[in-house]
Design a protein around this motif. Structure first.
Motif, short mmCIF file in Angstrom:
data_model
loop_
_atom_site.label_atom_id
_atom_site.label_comp_id
_atom_site.label_asym_id
_atom_site.label_seq_id
_atom_site.Cartn_x
_atom_site.Cartn_y
_atom_site.Cartn_z
N ARG A 341 -8.16 -5.79 -1.61
CA ARG A 341 -7.18 -4.69 -1.62
C ARG A 341 -6.36 -4.71 -2.89
N HIS A 378 -4.72 1.50 -2.94
CA HIS A 378 -4.38 0.22 -2.29
C HIS A 378 -2.99 -0.27 -2.69
N ARG A 379 -2.40 0.32 -3.73
CA ARG A 379 -1.08 -0.12 -4.21
C ARG A 379 -0.02 0.96 -4.04
N TYR A 384 1.00 1.25 1.84
CA TYR A 384 1.05 -0.20 2.06
C TYR A 384 2.47 -0.70 1.74
N PRO A 387 3.35 -3.22 -1.72
CA PRO A 387 1.91 -3.33 -2.02
C PRO A 387 1.56 -4.42 -3.01
#
Length: 477
Positions: A341, A378-379, A384, A387
């Motif tokens: 991730r 993913h960041r 998230y 992240p």
């Protein structure tokens, strides 16, 4: 601390537009004539991360050309999985074709479906169990060459390890150390040179007689010639019409003996070479890069390393790790997942609509280039929480969701939908087994205070990670 800077916290996204005001914004900072070409060359992931603040779809200019950057998980799912027949692969994949040929990564549509039917059986569960034995054996042999207290280049070590695994899985245990050595020597030059050529907008740079281009050409020629040679040998081993020859159990032999279920036609020698080259580049680069990032993260997060070592020691009890042990290593697999991730090797994907499409409230013309980045998705702090933190097990948290109504946080290290990487389970198996095997024997400590820098090429790789092996008191047999 993580090697990745956190995304801007609390970035407020522009509100959703209505059909009456659905104008796709252009990212700021474009220069006359060049557009965003310079920041794209300097820091492509940083550019893609920065445009997330400007909406679900943002235009970026590269010279006179315009691309649409998709920042919404819903839109990415629509393109990759829900409405896949409306799109073809874009320029990024096409630019790989001169170097990798026609293979599962570069082809699409009906051609991709036919090719996948042939290749998929080579990655079924029963095959993975056989490959897992090779993965463990190579990891044991490789780390046996390490010396207590002598620093190692982790990236180089993981590259050597994964390239030997892939070579033995592809071509069998009889391939020989000389040929494996040639793959280990040529492949990094080929993959990194290919990544540079794909990103650079000016094709004429590829033809300049500079040392980097000469090294790349030599590596590409050497790899192609070696794979062609191995294909011819495997054909000969099988005998006429594939009967009466030597019994082999490697992946290339499986592909040679697997005709298209519908047409009955086998893969040609050229098709076999193209698929083999792609499996080498993807299977080696992705896993080696992930293992390098993972060991860096373990070193800077000792609490994660301690928990992983405890799980490995308890689950295995000193015996060798095998495929059937993977269910007993959930935290190890979570460490792998979190590394993929935070440090997704696949940092950019592209698609191109075959007809005008509606994405959200925006109308996108046929032939437009659509770009999305697994690394920046993913960041995204809206998806998230925190992240940039390396936090294995976050997949078990209640999804933080997304103010735009995502069903679950996107997780795309291997893409998704019908074009998802065919070797994803192979990679996940090798990552978990290699980590467990090395952890039984060694603890790797950082030998430098400098955090590795991300380098965007064919994969998102660390520039250099030097670590010092420390032998564990209780080692596996």
């Amino acid at each position: 601390m993580s090697a990745v800077p956190d995304a801007p916290p609390g970035v407020a996204r522009p509100p959703r537009t209505t059909p009456d005001d659905a104008v796709v914004p252009t990212a700021p900072g474009a220069l006359p004539l060049l557009g965003h070409a310079l920041p794209l060359l300097r820091d492509p992931v940083g550019l893609l991360q920065s445009v997330r603040a400007h909406g679900d779809i943002v235009r970026v200019r590269i010279g006179p050309a315009q691309v649409y950057v998709l920042n919404s998980p819903e839109l990415v799912r629509q393109v990759l999985a829900a409405d896949v027949e409306s799109y073809r692969k874009g320029t990024f994949h096409e630019k790989f074709r001169p170097y990798q040929g026609d293979n599962l990564f570069t082809i699409d549509g009906p051609d991709h479906r036919r090719r996948r039917r042939i290749v998929q059986p080579a990655f079924h569960r029963d095959r993975l169990k056989t490959y897992a034995e090779v993965m463990r054996e190579v990891a044991v042999t490789r780390c046996a060459s390490w010396t207590e207290g002598r620093p190692i280049d982790v990236g180089a070590e993981m590259y050597a390890l994964t390239s030997e695994v892939v070579a033995r899985v592809l071509f069998g245990g009889e391939i020989g150390s000389d040929r494996i050595g040639r793959i280990q020597r040529w492949l990094p030059v080929f993959v990194r040179g290919m990544g540079r050529k794909v990103i650079l907008p000016a094709g004429w740079l590829d033809r300049l007689p500079i040392p980097a281009n000469r090294r790349f050409d030599a590596a590409q020629h050497g790899l192609r010639a070696l794979v062609d040679e191995l294909v011819r040998e495997q054909r000969a081993d099988r005998g006429p019409a594939g009967e009466g020859g030597k019994e082999r159990d490697d992946l290339l032999s499986l592909l040679i003996g697997s005709p298209d279920p519908e047409s009955g036609r086998p893969l040609s020698d050229t098709q076999l070479r193209d698929e083999t080259m792609t499996f080498m580049t993807a299977g080696i680069e992705t896993v080696a890069t992930t293992l390098t990032w993972l060991h860096h993260e373990l070193a800077v997060h000792p609490e994660v390393r301690t928990r992983l070592l405890e799980e490995v020691d308890t689950a295995l009890g000193g015996r060798p790790a095998g495929f059937d042990d993977l269910p007993s290593l959930p935290y190890t697999r979570s460490v792998v997942r979190e590394t993929l991730r935070l440090h997704s090797p696949a940092w950019i994907l592209m698609r191109r609509p075959t007809a005008p499409v509606t994405l959200g409230t925006a109308r996108v013309p046929a032939g437009a280039e659509l770009v999305f980045s697994p690394a920046t998705l993913h960041r995204d702090p809206a998806i998230y929480p925190r992240p940039a933190e390396f936090r294995p097990g976050r997949e078990h948290d209640e999804p933080a969701g997304d103010p735009r109504g995502a069903r679950r946080p996107p997780y795309l290290p291997f893409s998704t939908g019908p074009y998802k990487c065919v070797g994803d389970h192979f990679a996940l198996t090798q990552l978990a087994l290699t980590v467990a095997t090395l952890a039984q024997r060694w603890r790797l400590e950082s030998a430098s205070a400098r955090a590795p820098r991300e380098v965007a090429g064919a994969a998102l790789s660390p520039d250099r990670v030097v670590m010092t092996p420390r032998r564990r008191a209780h080692q596996a047999v």
